[in-house]
Design an enzyme around this catalytic site. Sequence first.
Site, PDB file in Angstrom:
ATOM      1  N   ASP A 277      10.388   0.912  -4.102  1.00 35.91           N
ATOM      2  CA  ASP A 277      10.567   1.413  -5.459  1.00 35.91           C
ATOM      3  C   ASP A 277      11.229   2.798  -5.449  1.00 35.91           C
ATOM      4  O   ASP A 277      11.306   3.442  -4.407  1.00 35.91           O
ATOM      5  CB  ASP A 277       9.179   1.485  -6.143  1.00 35.91           C
ATOM      6  CG  ASP A 277       9.266   1.352  -7.646  1.00 35.91           C
ATOM      7  OD1 ASP A 277       8.226   1.094  -8.274  1.00 35.91           O
ATOM      8  OD2 ASP A 277      10.377   1.523  -8.206  1.00 35.91           O
TER       9      ASP A 277
ATOM     10  N   ASP B  61      -2.296  -3.837  -2.553  1.00 31.79           N
ATOM     11  CA  ASP B  61      -1.516  -2.965  -1.673  1.00 31.79           C
ATOM     12  C   ASP B  61      -2.377  -2.381  -0.572  1.00 31.79           C
ATOM     13  O   ASP B  61      -3.534  -2.021  -0.810  1.00 31.79           O
ATOM     14  CB  ASP B  61      -0.958  -1.773  -2.474  1.00 31.79           C
ATOM     15  CG  ASP B  61       0.073  -2.191  -3.487  1.00 31.79           C
ATOM     16  OD1 ASP B  61       0.566  -1.326  -4.217  1.00 31.79           O
ATOM     17  OD2 ASP B  61       0.380  -3.404  -3.554  1.00 31.79           O
TER      18      ASP B  61
ATOM     19  N   LYS C  41      12.794  -7.463  -1.924  1.00 28.02           N
ATOM     20  CA  LYS C  41      11.380  -7.465  -2.278  1.00 28.02           C
ATOM     21  C   LYS C  41      11.313  -7.473  -3.794  1.00 28.02           C
ATOM     22  O   LYS C  41      11.789  -6.538  -4.439  1.00 28.02           O
ATOM     23  CB  LYS C  41      10.683  -6.229  -1.719  1.00 28.02           C
ATOM     24  CG  LYS C  41       9.247  -6.040  -2.228  1.00 28.02           C
ATOM     25  CD  LYS C  41       8.548  -4.909  -1.503  1.00 28.02           C
ATOM     26  CE  LYS C  41       7.174  -4.598  -2.104  1.00 28.02           C
ATOM     27  NZ  LYS C  41       6.483  -3.517  -1.351  1.00 28.02           N
TER      28      LYS C  41
ATOM     29  N   ASP D 112       9.030  -7.398  -6.939  1.00 30.81           N
ATOM     30  CA  ASP D 112       7.696  -7.021  -7.355  1.00 30.81           C
ATOM     31  C   ASP D 112       7.368  -7.643  -8.706  1.00 30.81           C
ATOM     32  O   ASP D 112       8.243  -8.262  -9.345  1.00 30.81           O
ATOM     33  CB  ASP D 112       7.636  -5.476  -7.405  1.00 30.81           C
ATOM     34  CG  ASP D 112       6.230  -4.953  -7.203  1.00 30.81           C
ATOM     35  OD1 ASP D 112       6.092  -3.749  -6.941  1.00 30.81           O
ATOM     36  OD2 ASP D 112       5.273  -5.748  -7.310  1.00 30.81           O
TER      37      ASP D 112
ATOM     38  N   ARG E 281       3.501 -11.519  -0.913  1.00 33.84           N
ATOM     39  CA  ARG E 281       2.310 -10.710  -0.906  1.00 33.84           C
ATOM     40  C   ARG E 281       1.209 -11.481  -1.609  1.00 33.84           C
ATOM     41  O   ARG E 281       1.378 -11.992  -2.720  1.00 33.84           O
ATOM     42  CB  ARG E 281       2.613  -9.390  -1.614  1.00 33.84           C
ATOM     43  CG  ARG E 281       3.397  -8.370  -0.755  1.00 33.84           C
ATOM     44  CD  ARG E 281       2.487  -7.619   0.139  1.00 33.84           C
ATOM     45  NE  ARG E 281       1.348  -7.109  -0.584  1.00 33.84           N
ATOM     46  CZ  ARG E 281       1.384  -6.056  -1.394  1.00 33.84           C
ATOM     47  NH1 ARG E 281       2.526  -5.412  -1.588  1.00 33.84           N
ATOM     48  NH2 ARG E 281       0.315  -5.667  -2.009  1.00 33.84           N
TER      49      ARG E 281
HETATM   50  O1  LIG Z   1       5.764   0.835  -7.024  1.00 30.30           O
HETATM   51  C1  LIG Z   1       5.957  -0.050  -5.931  1.00 30.30           C
HETATM   52  C2  LIG Z   1       4.654  -0.203  -5.177  1.00 30.30           C
HETATM   53  C3  LIG Z   1       4.926  -0.926  -3.845  1.00 30.30           C
HETATM   54  O2  LIG Z   1       6.145  -1.649  -3.840  1.00 30.30           O
HETATM   55  C4  LIG Z   1       3.819  -1.901  -3.539  1.00 30.30           C
HETATM   56  O3  LIG Z   1       4.070  -2.539  -2.289  1.00 30.30           O
HETATM   57  C5  LIG Z   1       3.844  -2.962  -4.584  1.00 30.30           C
HETATM   58  O4  LIG Z   1       2.763  -3.898  -4.367  1.00 30.30           O
HETATM   59  C6  LIG Z   1       3.768  -2.396  -5.973  1.00 30.30           C
HETATM   60  N1  LIG Z   1       3.699  -0.936  -5.969  1.00 30.30           N
HETATM   61  C7  LIG Z   1       2.661  -0.328  -6.638  1.00 30.30           C
HETATM   62  S1  LIG Z   1       2.354   1.245  -6.466  1.00 30.30           S
HETATM   63  N2  LIG Z   1       1.943  -1.127  -7.441  1.00 30.30           N
HETATM   64  C8  LIG Z   1       0.856  -0.728  -8.151  1.00 30.30           C
HETATM   65  C9  LIG Z   1      -0.328  -0.445  -7.483  1.00 30.30           C
HETATM   66  C10 LIG Z   1      -1.446  -0.056  -8.200  1.00 30.30           C
HETATM   67  C11 LIG Z   1      -1.361   0.063  -9.581  1.00 30.30           C
HETATM   68  F1  LIG Z   1      -2.443   0.475 -10.278  1.00 30.30           F
HETATM   69  C12 LIG Z   1      -0.159  -0.220 -10.244  1.00 30.30           C
HETATM   70  C13 LIG Z   1       0.958  -0.608  -9.529  1.00 30.30           C
END
Ligand SMILES: OC[C@@H]1[C@H](O)[C@H](O)[C@@H](O)CN1C(=S)Nc1ccc(F)cc1
Length: 414
Positions: free
Chosen positions: A62, A201, A138, A140, A197
Amino acid sequence: KDDGLVRTPPMGWMAWERFRCDVDCKDDPENCISEALFRDMADRLYEDGWKELGYEYVIIDDCWMSMERDKEGRLQPDPVRFPGGIAKLANYVHERGLKLGIYADMGTFTCMGFPGTTLDKIQIDAQTFASWGVDYLKFDGCSSNPLVQMLGYPLMSIALNATGRPIVYSCSWPAYLGGLPPFVNYNLMGEICHLWRNYYDIQDSWDSLQAIVDWFFNNQDEIQPAAGPGRWNDPDMLIIGNFGLSMDESRSQMALWAIMAAPLIMSTDLRHLDNGARAILQNKVAIAINQDPLGIQGRRLLKEKSRIEVYWRPLFQSASALVFLSRRTDMPYRYHTSLGKLHYEEGNYEAYDVFTGTTVKGLNSTTEITLSINPSGVVMWYVYPLRKHNHTTDTETLRHHLRKPAEFRFHREK
Ligand SMILES: OC[C@@H]1[C@H](O)[C@H](O)[C@@H](O)CN1C(=S)Nc1ccc(F)cc1
């Protein structure tokens, strides 16, 4: 997806866990999400022996985007942080024999609020990535919903195919549906995505790692059969080399990701990596187990009262990977075991201890072995039958036997 890509789990490096959404290139130029960071990591993969070991994908996560799409409606990188553009970065990566991954989100915005890929933008975004020379996406699932995802993830798969460029497709889709049937259909997942996935995370801690491991193996009956060449469960990045794991815990992640046939995607600073972490990440036997050509994901066989767990993955030519994991936090534990009836093979075996490099000779189903396992640590063996036979055990036979876990005999501390 059965298009010849990632017939073994992808290996490489991804920015997210270590570098997150640090966009402050003024005060933190070393660590901000910029073309320089990805060039640095491509240089390290190329120059420090990672590429030769199979680590080939450099994956942008991201926070790479400009907040505005261009006048043609295409995504574009932040002009300050990626002044050369993505195509140029892809070229830099390709010149080093590596591949470039990028990140988008099926929804209105990415998880950090950058422009998302709504249904009407799927086609143009796939075309844009292909035109830049991207090799891995990737995708999301923030700021969308199960209906949009049900349309969007398959549509992106079709759109990527339509570009004519081979692009590995990593879907976050299952993780947004709770990761389990009936909301997730893993047969369908394997048709649409190359990897996915399943769960939350990973964060930089042993607790986070344990929660992921327990979820995957507590649900292994649903999850394990879904994996195979071109279709991988993804328990998330390797956090070895960062701040949260001890050396024993780092060996445990490498061992368990090898058993799980998980993508080996590092997220650490390869420019400042301590030798202990490097040795674990570059362990050839652990990598060979992870990259085994059968692509059969392993299972947990046993959770003992002693808080020792036993994991097993069947490998090519009737070999096995065995992991003895300690969940104890008190002291090293002496553990007595014997191989029992490993798979369905009788005869003599040898066990190569993956992290110490020693070999245990003359093993058979009754040999009693004593292991000393550190708290939160592992002993990992590559076990092979001494009867060298050239016939390869067909995958179906192995899959069949996997459901009938090997019989091991374990003895409590004497
Ligand atoms: O912004 C991208 C970040 C990473 O790509 C992770 O690998 C993805 O699973 C998604 N992501 C995050 S922080 N996701 C997320 C994690 C917790 C939350 F409360 C809201 C969004």
